[in-house]
Design a protein around this motif. Structure first.
Motif, PDB file in Angstrom:
ATOM      1  N   GLU A 245      37.154  49.167  30.882  1.00 43.81           N
ATOM      2  CA  GLU A 245      35.951  48.828  30.111  1.00 43.81           C
ATOM      3  C   GLU A 245      34.782  49.768  30.389  1.00 43.81           C
ATOM      4  N   GLY A 246      34.989  50.715  31.300  1.00 44.22           N
ATOM      5  CA  GLY A 246      33.954  51.689  31.611  1.00 44.22           C
ATOM      6  C   GLY A 246      33.159  51.346  32.856  1.00 44.22           C
ATOM      7  N   PHE A 247      32.430  52.331  33.350  1.00 46.84           N
ATOM      8  CA  PHE A 247      31.506  52.104  34.461  1.00 46.84           C
ATOM      9  C   PHE A 247      30.083  52.123  33.901  1.00 46.84           C
ATOM     10  N   PHE A 248      29.140  51.665  34.722  1.00 42.16           N
ATOM     11  CA  PHE A 248      27.760  51.523  34.260  1.00 42.16           C
ATOM     12  C   PHE A 248      26.865  52.562  34.927  1.00 42.16           C
ATOM     13  N   ALA A 249      26.037  53.179  34.124  1.00 42.75           N
ATOM     14  CA  ALA A 249      25.104  54.182  34.631  1.00 42.75           C
ATOM     15  C   ALA A 249      23.710  53.851  34.130  1.00 42.75           C
ATOM     16  N   ASP A 250      22.788  53.736  35.050  1.00 42.55           N
ATOM     17  CA  ASP A 250      21.405  53.428  34.701  1.00 42.55           C
ATOM     18  C   ASP A 250      20.529  54.540  35.252  1.00 42.55           C
ATOM     19  N   LEU A 251      19.801  55.193  34.368  1.00 45.03           N
ATOM     20  CA  LEU A 251      18.857  56.201  34.823  1.00 45.03           C
ATOM     21  C   LEU A 251      17.663  55.491  35.443  1.00 45.03           C
ATOM     22  N   MET A 252      17.500  55.673  36.737  1.00 47.37           N
ATOM     23  CA  MET A 252      16.320  55.131  37.403  1.00 47.37           C
ATOM     24  C   MET A 252      15.129  56.027  37.078  1.00 47.37           C
ATOM     25  N   TYR A 253      13.982  55.405  36.988  1.00 48.26           N
ATOM     26  CA  TYR A 253      12.772  56.135  36.629  1.00 48.26           C
ATOM     27  C   TYR A 253      11.754  56.098  37.763  1.00 48.26           C
TER      28      TYR A 253
ATOM     29  N   ALA B  97      23.700  42.435  37.572  1.00 42.83           N
ATOM     30  CA  ALA B  97      24.125  41.162  36.967  1.00 42.83           C
ATOM     31  C   ALA B  97      24.169  41.293  35.444  1.00 42.83           C
ATOM     32  N   LEU B  98      23.207  42.002  34.871  1.00 40.08           N
ATOM     33  CA  LEU B  98      23.216  42.242  33.434  1.00 40.08           C
ATOM     34  C   LEU B  98      24.430  43.088  33.060  1.00 40.08           C
ATOM     35  N   ASP B  99      24.748  44.055  33.926  1.00 34.64           N
ATOM     36  CA  ASP B  99      25.951  44.873  33.705  1.00 34.64           C
ATOM     37  C   ASP B  99      27.208  44.007  33.714  1.00 34.64           C
ATOM     38  N   THR B 100      27.250  43.033  34.619  1.00 31.40           N
ATOM     39  CA  THR B 100      28.419  42.169  34.744  1.00 31.40           C
ATOM     40  C   THR B 100      28.616  41.322  33.490  1.00 31.40           C
ATOM     41  N   ILE B 101      27.522  40.831  32.948  1.00 32.13           N
ATOM     42  CA  ILE B 101      27.604  40.073  31.686  1.00 32.13           C
ATOM     43  C   ILE B 101      28.124  40.977  30.576  1.00 32.13           C
ATOM     44  N   PHE B 102      27.572  42.175  30.501  1.00 37.62           N
ATOM     45  CA  PHE B 102      27.961  43.148  29.482  1.00 37.62           C
ATOM     46  C   PHE B 102      29.430  43.533  29.639  1.00 37.62           C
ATOM     47  N   ALA B 103      29.857  43.772  30.884  1.00 41.63           N
ATOM     48  CA  ALA B 103      31.247  44.148  31.151  1.00 41.63           C
ATOM     49  C   ALA B 103      32.207  43.039  30.736  1.00 41.63           C
ATOM     50  N   THR B 104      31.805  41.800  30.972  1.00 43.36           N
ATOM     51  CA  THR B 104      32.653  40.671  30.598  1.00 43.36           C
ATOM     52  C   THR B 104      32.820  40.603  29.085  1.00 43.36           C
TER      53      THR B 104
ATOM     54  N   GLY C 249      30.462  49.976  39.438  1.00 44.55           N
ATOM     55  CA  GLY C 249      31.826  49.704  39.019  1.00 44.55           C
ATOM     56  C   GLY C 249      32.364  48.541  39.820  1.00 44.55           C
ATOM     57  N   LEU C 250      33.578  48.674  40.313  1.00 37.98           N
ATOM     58  CA  LEU C 250      34.200  47.621  41.121  1.00 37.98           C
ATOM     59  C   LEU C 250      34.295  48.051  42.576  1.00 37.98           C
ATOM     60  N   ILE C 251      34.006  47.129  43.469  1.00 36.73           N
ATOM     61  CA  ILE C 251      34.246  47.305  44.905  1.00 36.73           C
ATOM     62  C   ILE C 251      35.472  46.469  45.240  1.00 36.73           C
ATOM     63  N   TYR C 252      36.411  47.038  45.989  1.00 34.85           N
ATOM     64  CA  TYR C 252      37.655  46.315  46.246  1.00 34.85           C
ATOM     65  C   TYR C 252      38.132  46.514  47.679  1.00 34.85           C
ATOM     66  N   ASN C 253      39.024  45.621  48.095  1.00 36.61           N
ATOM     67  CA  ASN C 253      39.597  45.640  49.435  1.00 36.61           C
ATOM     68  C   ASN C 253      40.836  46.539  49.428  1.00 36.61           C
TER      69      ASN C 253
ATOM     70  N   ILE D 138      37.379  41.543  46.102  1.00 32.56           N
ATOM     71  CA  ILE D 138      36.869  42.324  44.977  1.00 32.56           C
ATOM     72  C   ILE D 138      35.494  41.823  44.565  1.00 32.56           C
ATOM     73  N   GLY D 139      34.726  42.654  43.908  1.00 29.39           N
ATOM     74  CA  GLY D 139      33.436  42.237  43.379  1.00 29.39           C
ATOM     75  C   GLY D 139      32.845  43.279  42.449  1.00 29.39           C
ATOM     76  N   GLY D 140      32.005  42.830  41.544  1.00 27.76           N
ATOM     77  CA  GLY D 140      31.341  43.741  40.639  1.00 27.76           C
ATOM     78  C   GLY D 140      30.594  42.960  39.563  1.00 27.76           C
ATOM     79  N   VAL D 141      29.851  43.674  38.768  1.00 34.61           N
ATOM     80  CA  VAL D 141      29.587  45.103  38.828  1.00 34.61           C
ATOM     81  C   VAL D 141      28.673  45.353  40.024  1.00 34.61           C
ATOM     82  N   TYR D 142      29.005  46.357  40.820  1.00 34.67           N
ATOM     83  CA  TYR D 142      28.267  46.609  42.049  1.00 34.67           C
ATOM     84  C   TYR D 142      28.266  48.109  42.314  1.00 34.67           C
ATOM     85  N   ALA D 143      27.260  48.564  43.047  1.00 34.68           N
ATOM     86  CA  ALA D 143      27.068  50.001  43.234  1.00 34.68           C
ATOM     87  C   ALA D 143      27.681  50.511  44.540  1.00 34.68           C
ATOM     88  N   PRO D 144      28.575  51.491  44.464  1.00 37.04           N
ATOM     89  CA  PRO D 144      29.071  52.144  45.679  1.00 37.04           C
ATOM     90  C   PRO D 144      27.955  52.763  46.513  1.00 37.04           C
TER      91      PRO D 144
END
Length: 310
Positions: A213-221, A131-138, A94-98, A184-190
């Protein structure tokens, strides 16, 4: 190492030799270069990497009958990559912020374009799935479905002069927040900041998944190369151990990855944490990529992201 590898060694007598390769892109390249030369027994990586390597014919299909803990896993997250990937944990961004800059968490990725954050913005490096998430989020921020990449890249180009750094080194990002150099920065993982998020008074770091716009979830394998040097039963035992209810709970609390075992044993603090996404929270606001689509566009998007923001 602390919650999977070492306890597995102690329980079984097997020896785990860890190789901490950087990004999924780097691991995909490494495995492709190795070809049929045995190098790894077990790899964990982002879903898109599993899809690509399965498509290359480099992966074996684990025997599900040798993974009894899989029965406790949410059915949505058990397997993928045409049966070549076994669910591991949920990597969420999601977003990391100050916390000094924002009295309340930002509600949209659009906040990154605010002029007040010029030279106080960070973004994920191009080779990371984030980075792919960031493009998608935009693209979603602009009213599209996230695949509208032409619009997204044009919008991202506006951030070139606002960007202080890329987030290749999470420790550096942490220090920049602590010294009040980033907003601020994103999309980045807490997940990178389990300790810092517990102590915002000193770290100045907050994170949020509550974004318009939602948060991003990726199932790691977890994947198994066809060319592997280790014993098949030991490999399956290790994968099964990663899905153990106690292990999943400990990992979730330690690194803020979402557990996929529905019986994960978690502390009350972990259960209440806003930074650990549980399976029941994977509703409409969770963006889960079509991994085949992402695998198809990954190389092009990485190149264009680099060109756009360099």
């Amino acid at each position: 190492m602390d919650h999977i590898a070492k306890p597995f060694e102690e329980a079984t007598g097997a020896r785990v030799i860890a190789d901490r390769t950087g990004s999924t892109s780097e691991m995909v390249a490494k495995l492709r270069a190795a070809g049929d030369r045995a190098q790894y027994d077990v790899i964990t990586l982002a879903g898109v990497g599993a899809v690509e390597l399965a498509g290359d014919g480099l992966l074996a299909k684990p025997d599900l009958n040798k993974l009894p803990n899989l029965e406790q896993v949410d059915p949505r997250f058990r397997t993928g990559a045409d049966g070549h990937g076994i669910g591991y944990l949920l990597w969420t961004g999601g977003l990391i912020y100050n916390t000094k800059t924002f009295a309340e968490p930002p509600k949209s990725y659009a906040e990154m374009w605010e002029a007040s954050h010029k030279n106080r913005l960070f973004m994920p490096p191009s080779t990371w799935t984030d980075a792919l998430d960031t493009i998608f989020a935009t693209g979603k921020m602009l009213g599209g479905d996230g695949t509208n990449s032409e619009e997204a890249f044009a919008k991202l180009a506006e951030l070139r002069d606002s960007l202080l750094t890329f987030g290749e080194n999470p420790a550096q990002i942490s220090e920049l927040f602590r010294s009040d150099a980033l907003d601020i920065g994103g999309v980045y993982a807490p997940a990178f900041y389990a300790d810092e998020l517990k102590d915002p008074a000193n770290s100045n770091m907050g994170a949020t998944y509550d974004i318009d716009e939602g948060f991003f979830a990726d199932l790691m394998y977890t994947i198994v190369p066809k060319a592997k040097p280790g014993d098949d039963d030991v490999v399956h035992a290790f994968i099964d151990y990663t899905l153990d209810a106690d292990v999943q709970g400990k990992m979730a609390e330690a690194v803020l990855n979402g557990p996929i075992n529905q019986n994960a044993v978690m502390s009350e603090e972990a259960k209440a944490s806003p930074f650990i996404i549980k399976p029941e929270q994977m509703g409409d606001t969770a963006v889960v990529h079509d991994k085949t689509f992402i695998a198809d566009v990954r190389e092009d998007w990485i190149a264009r992201y680099t060109q756009t923001l360099a």
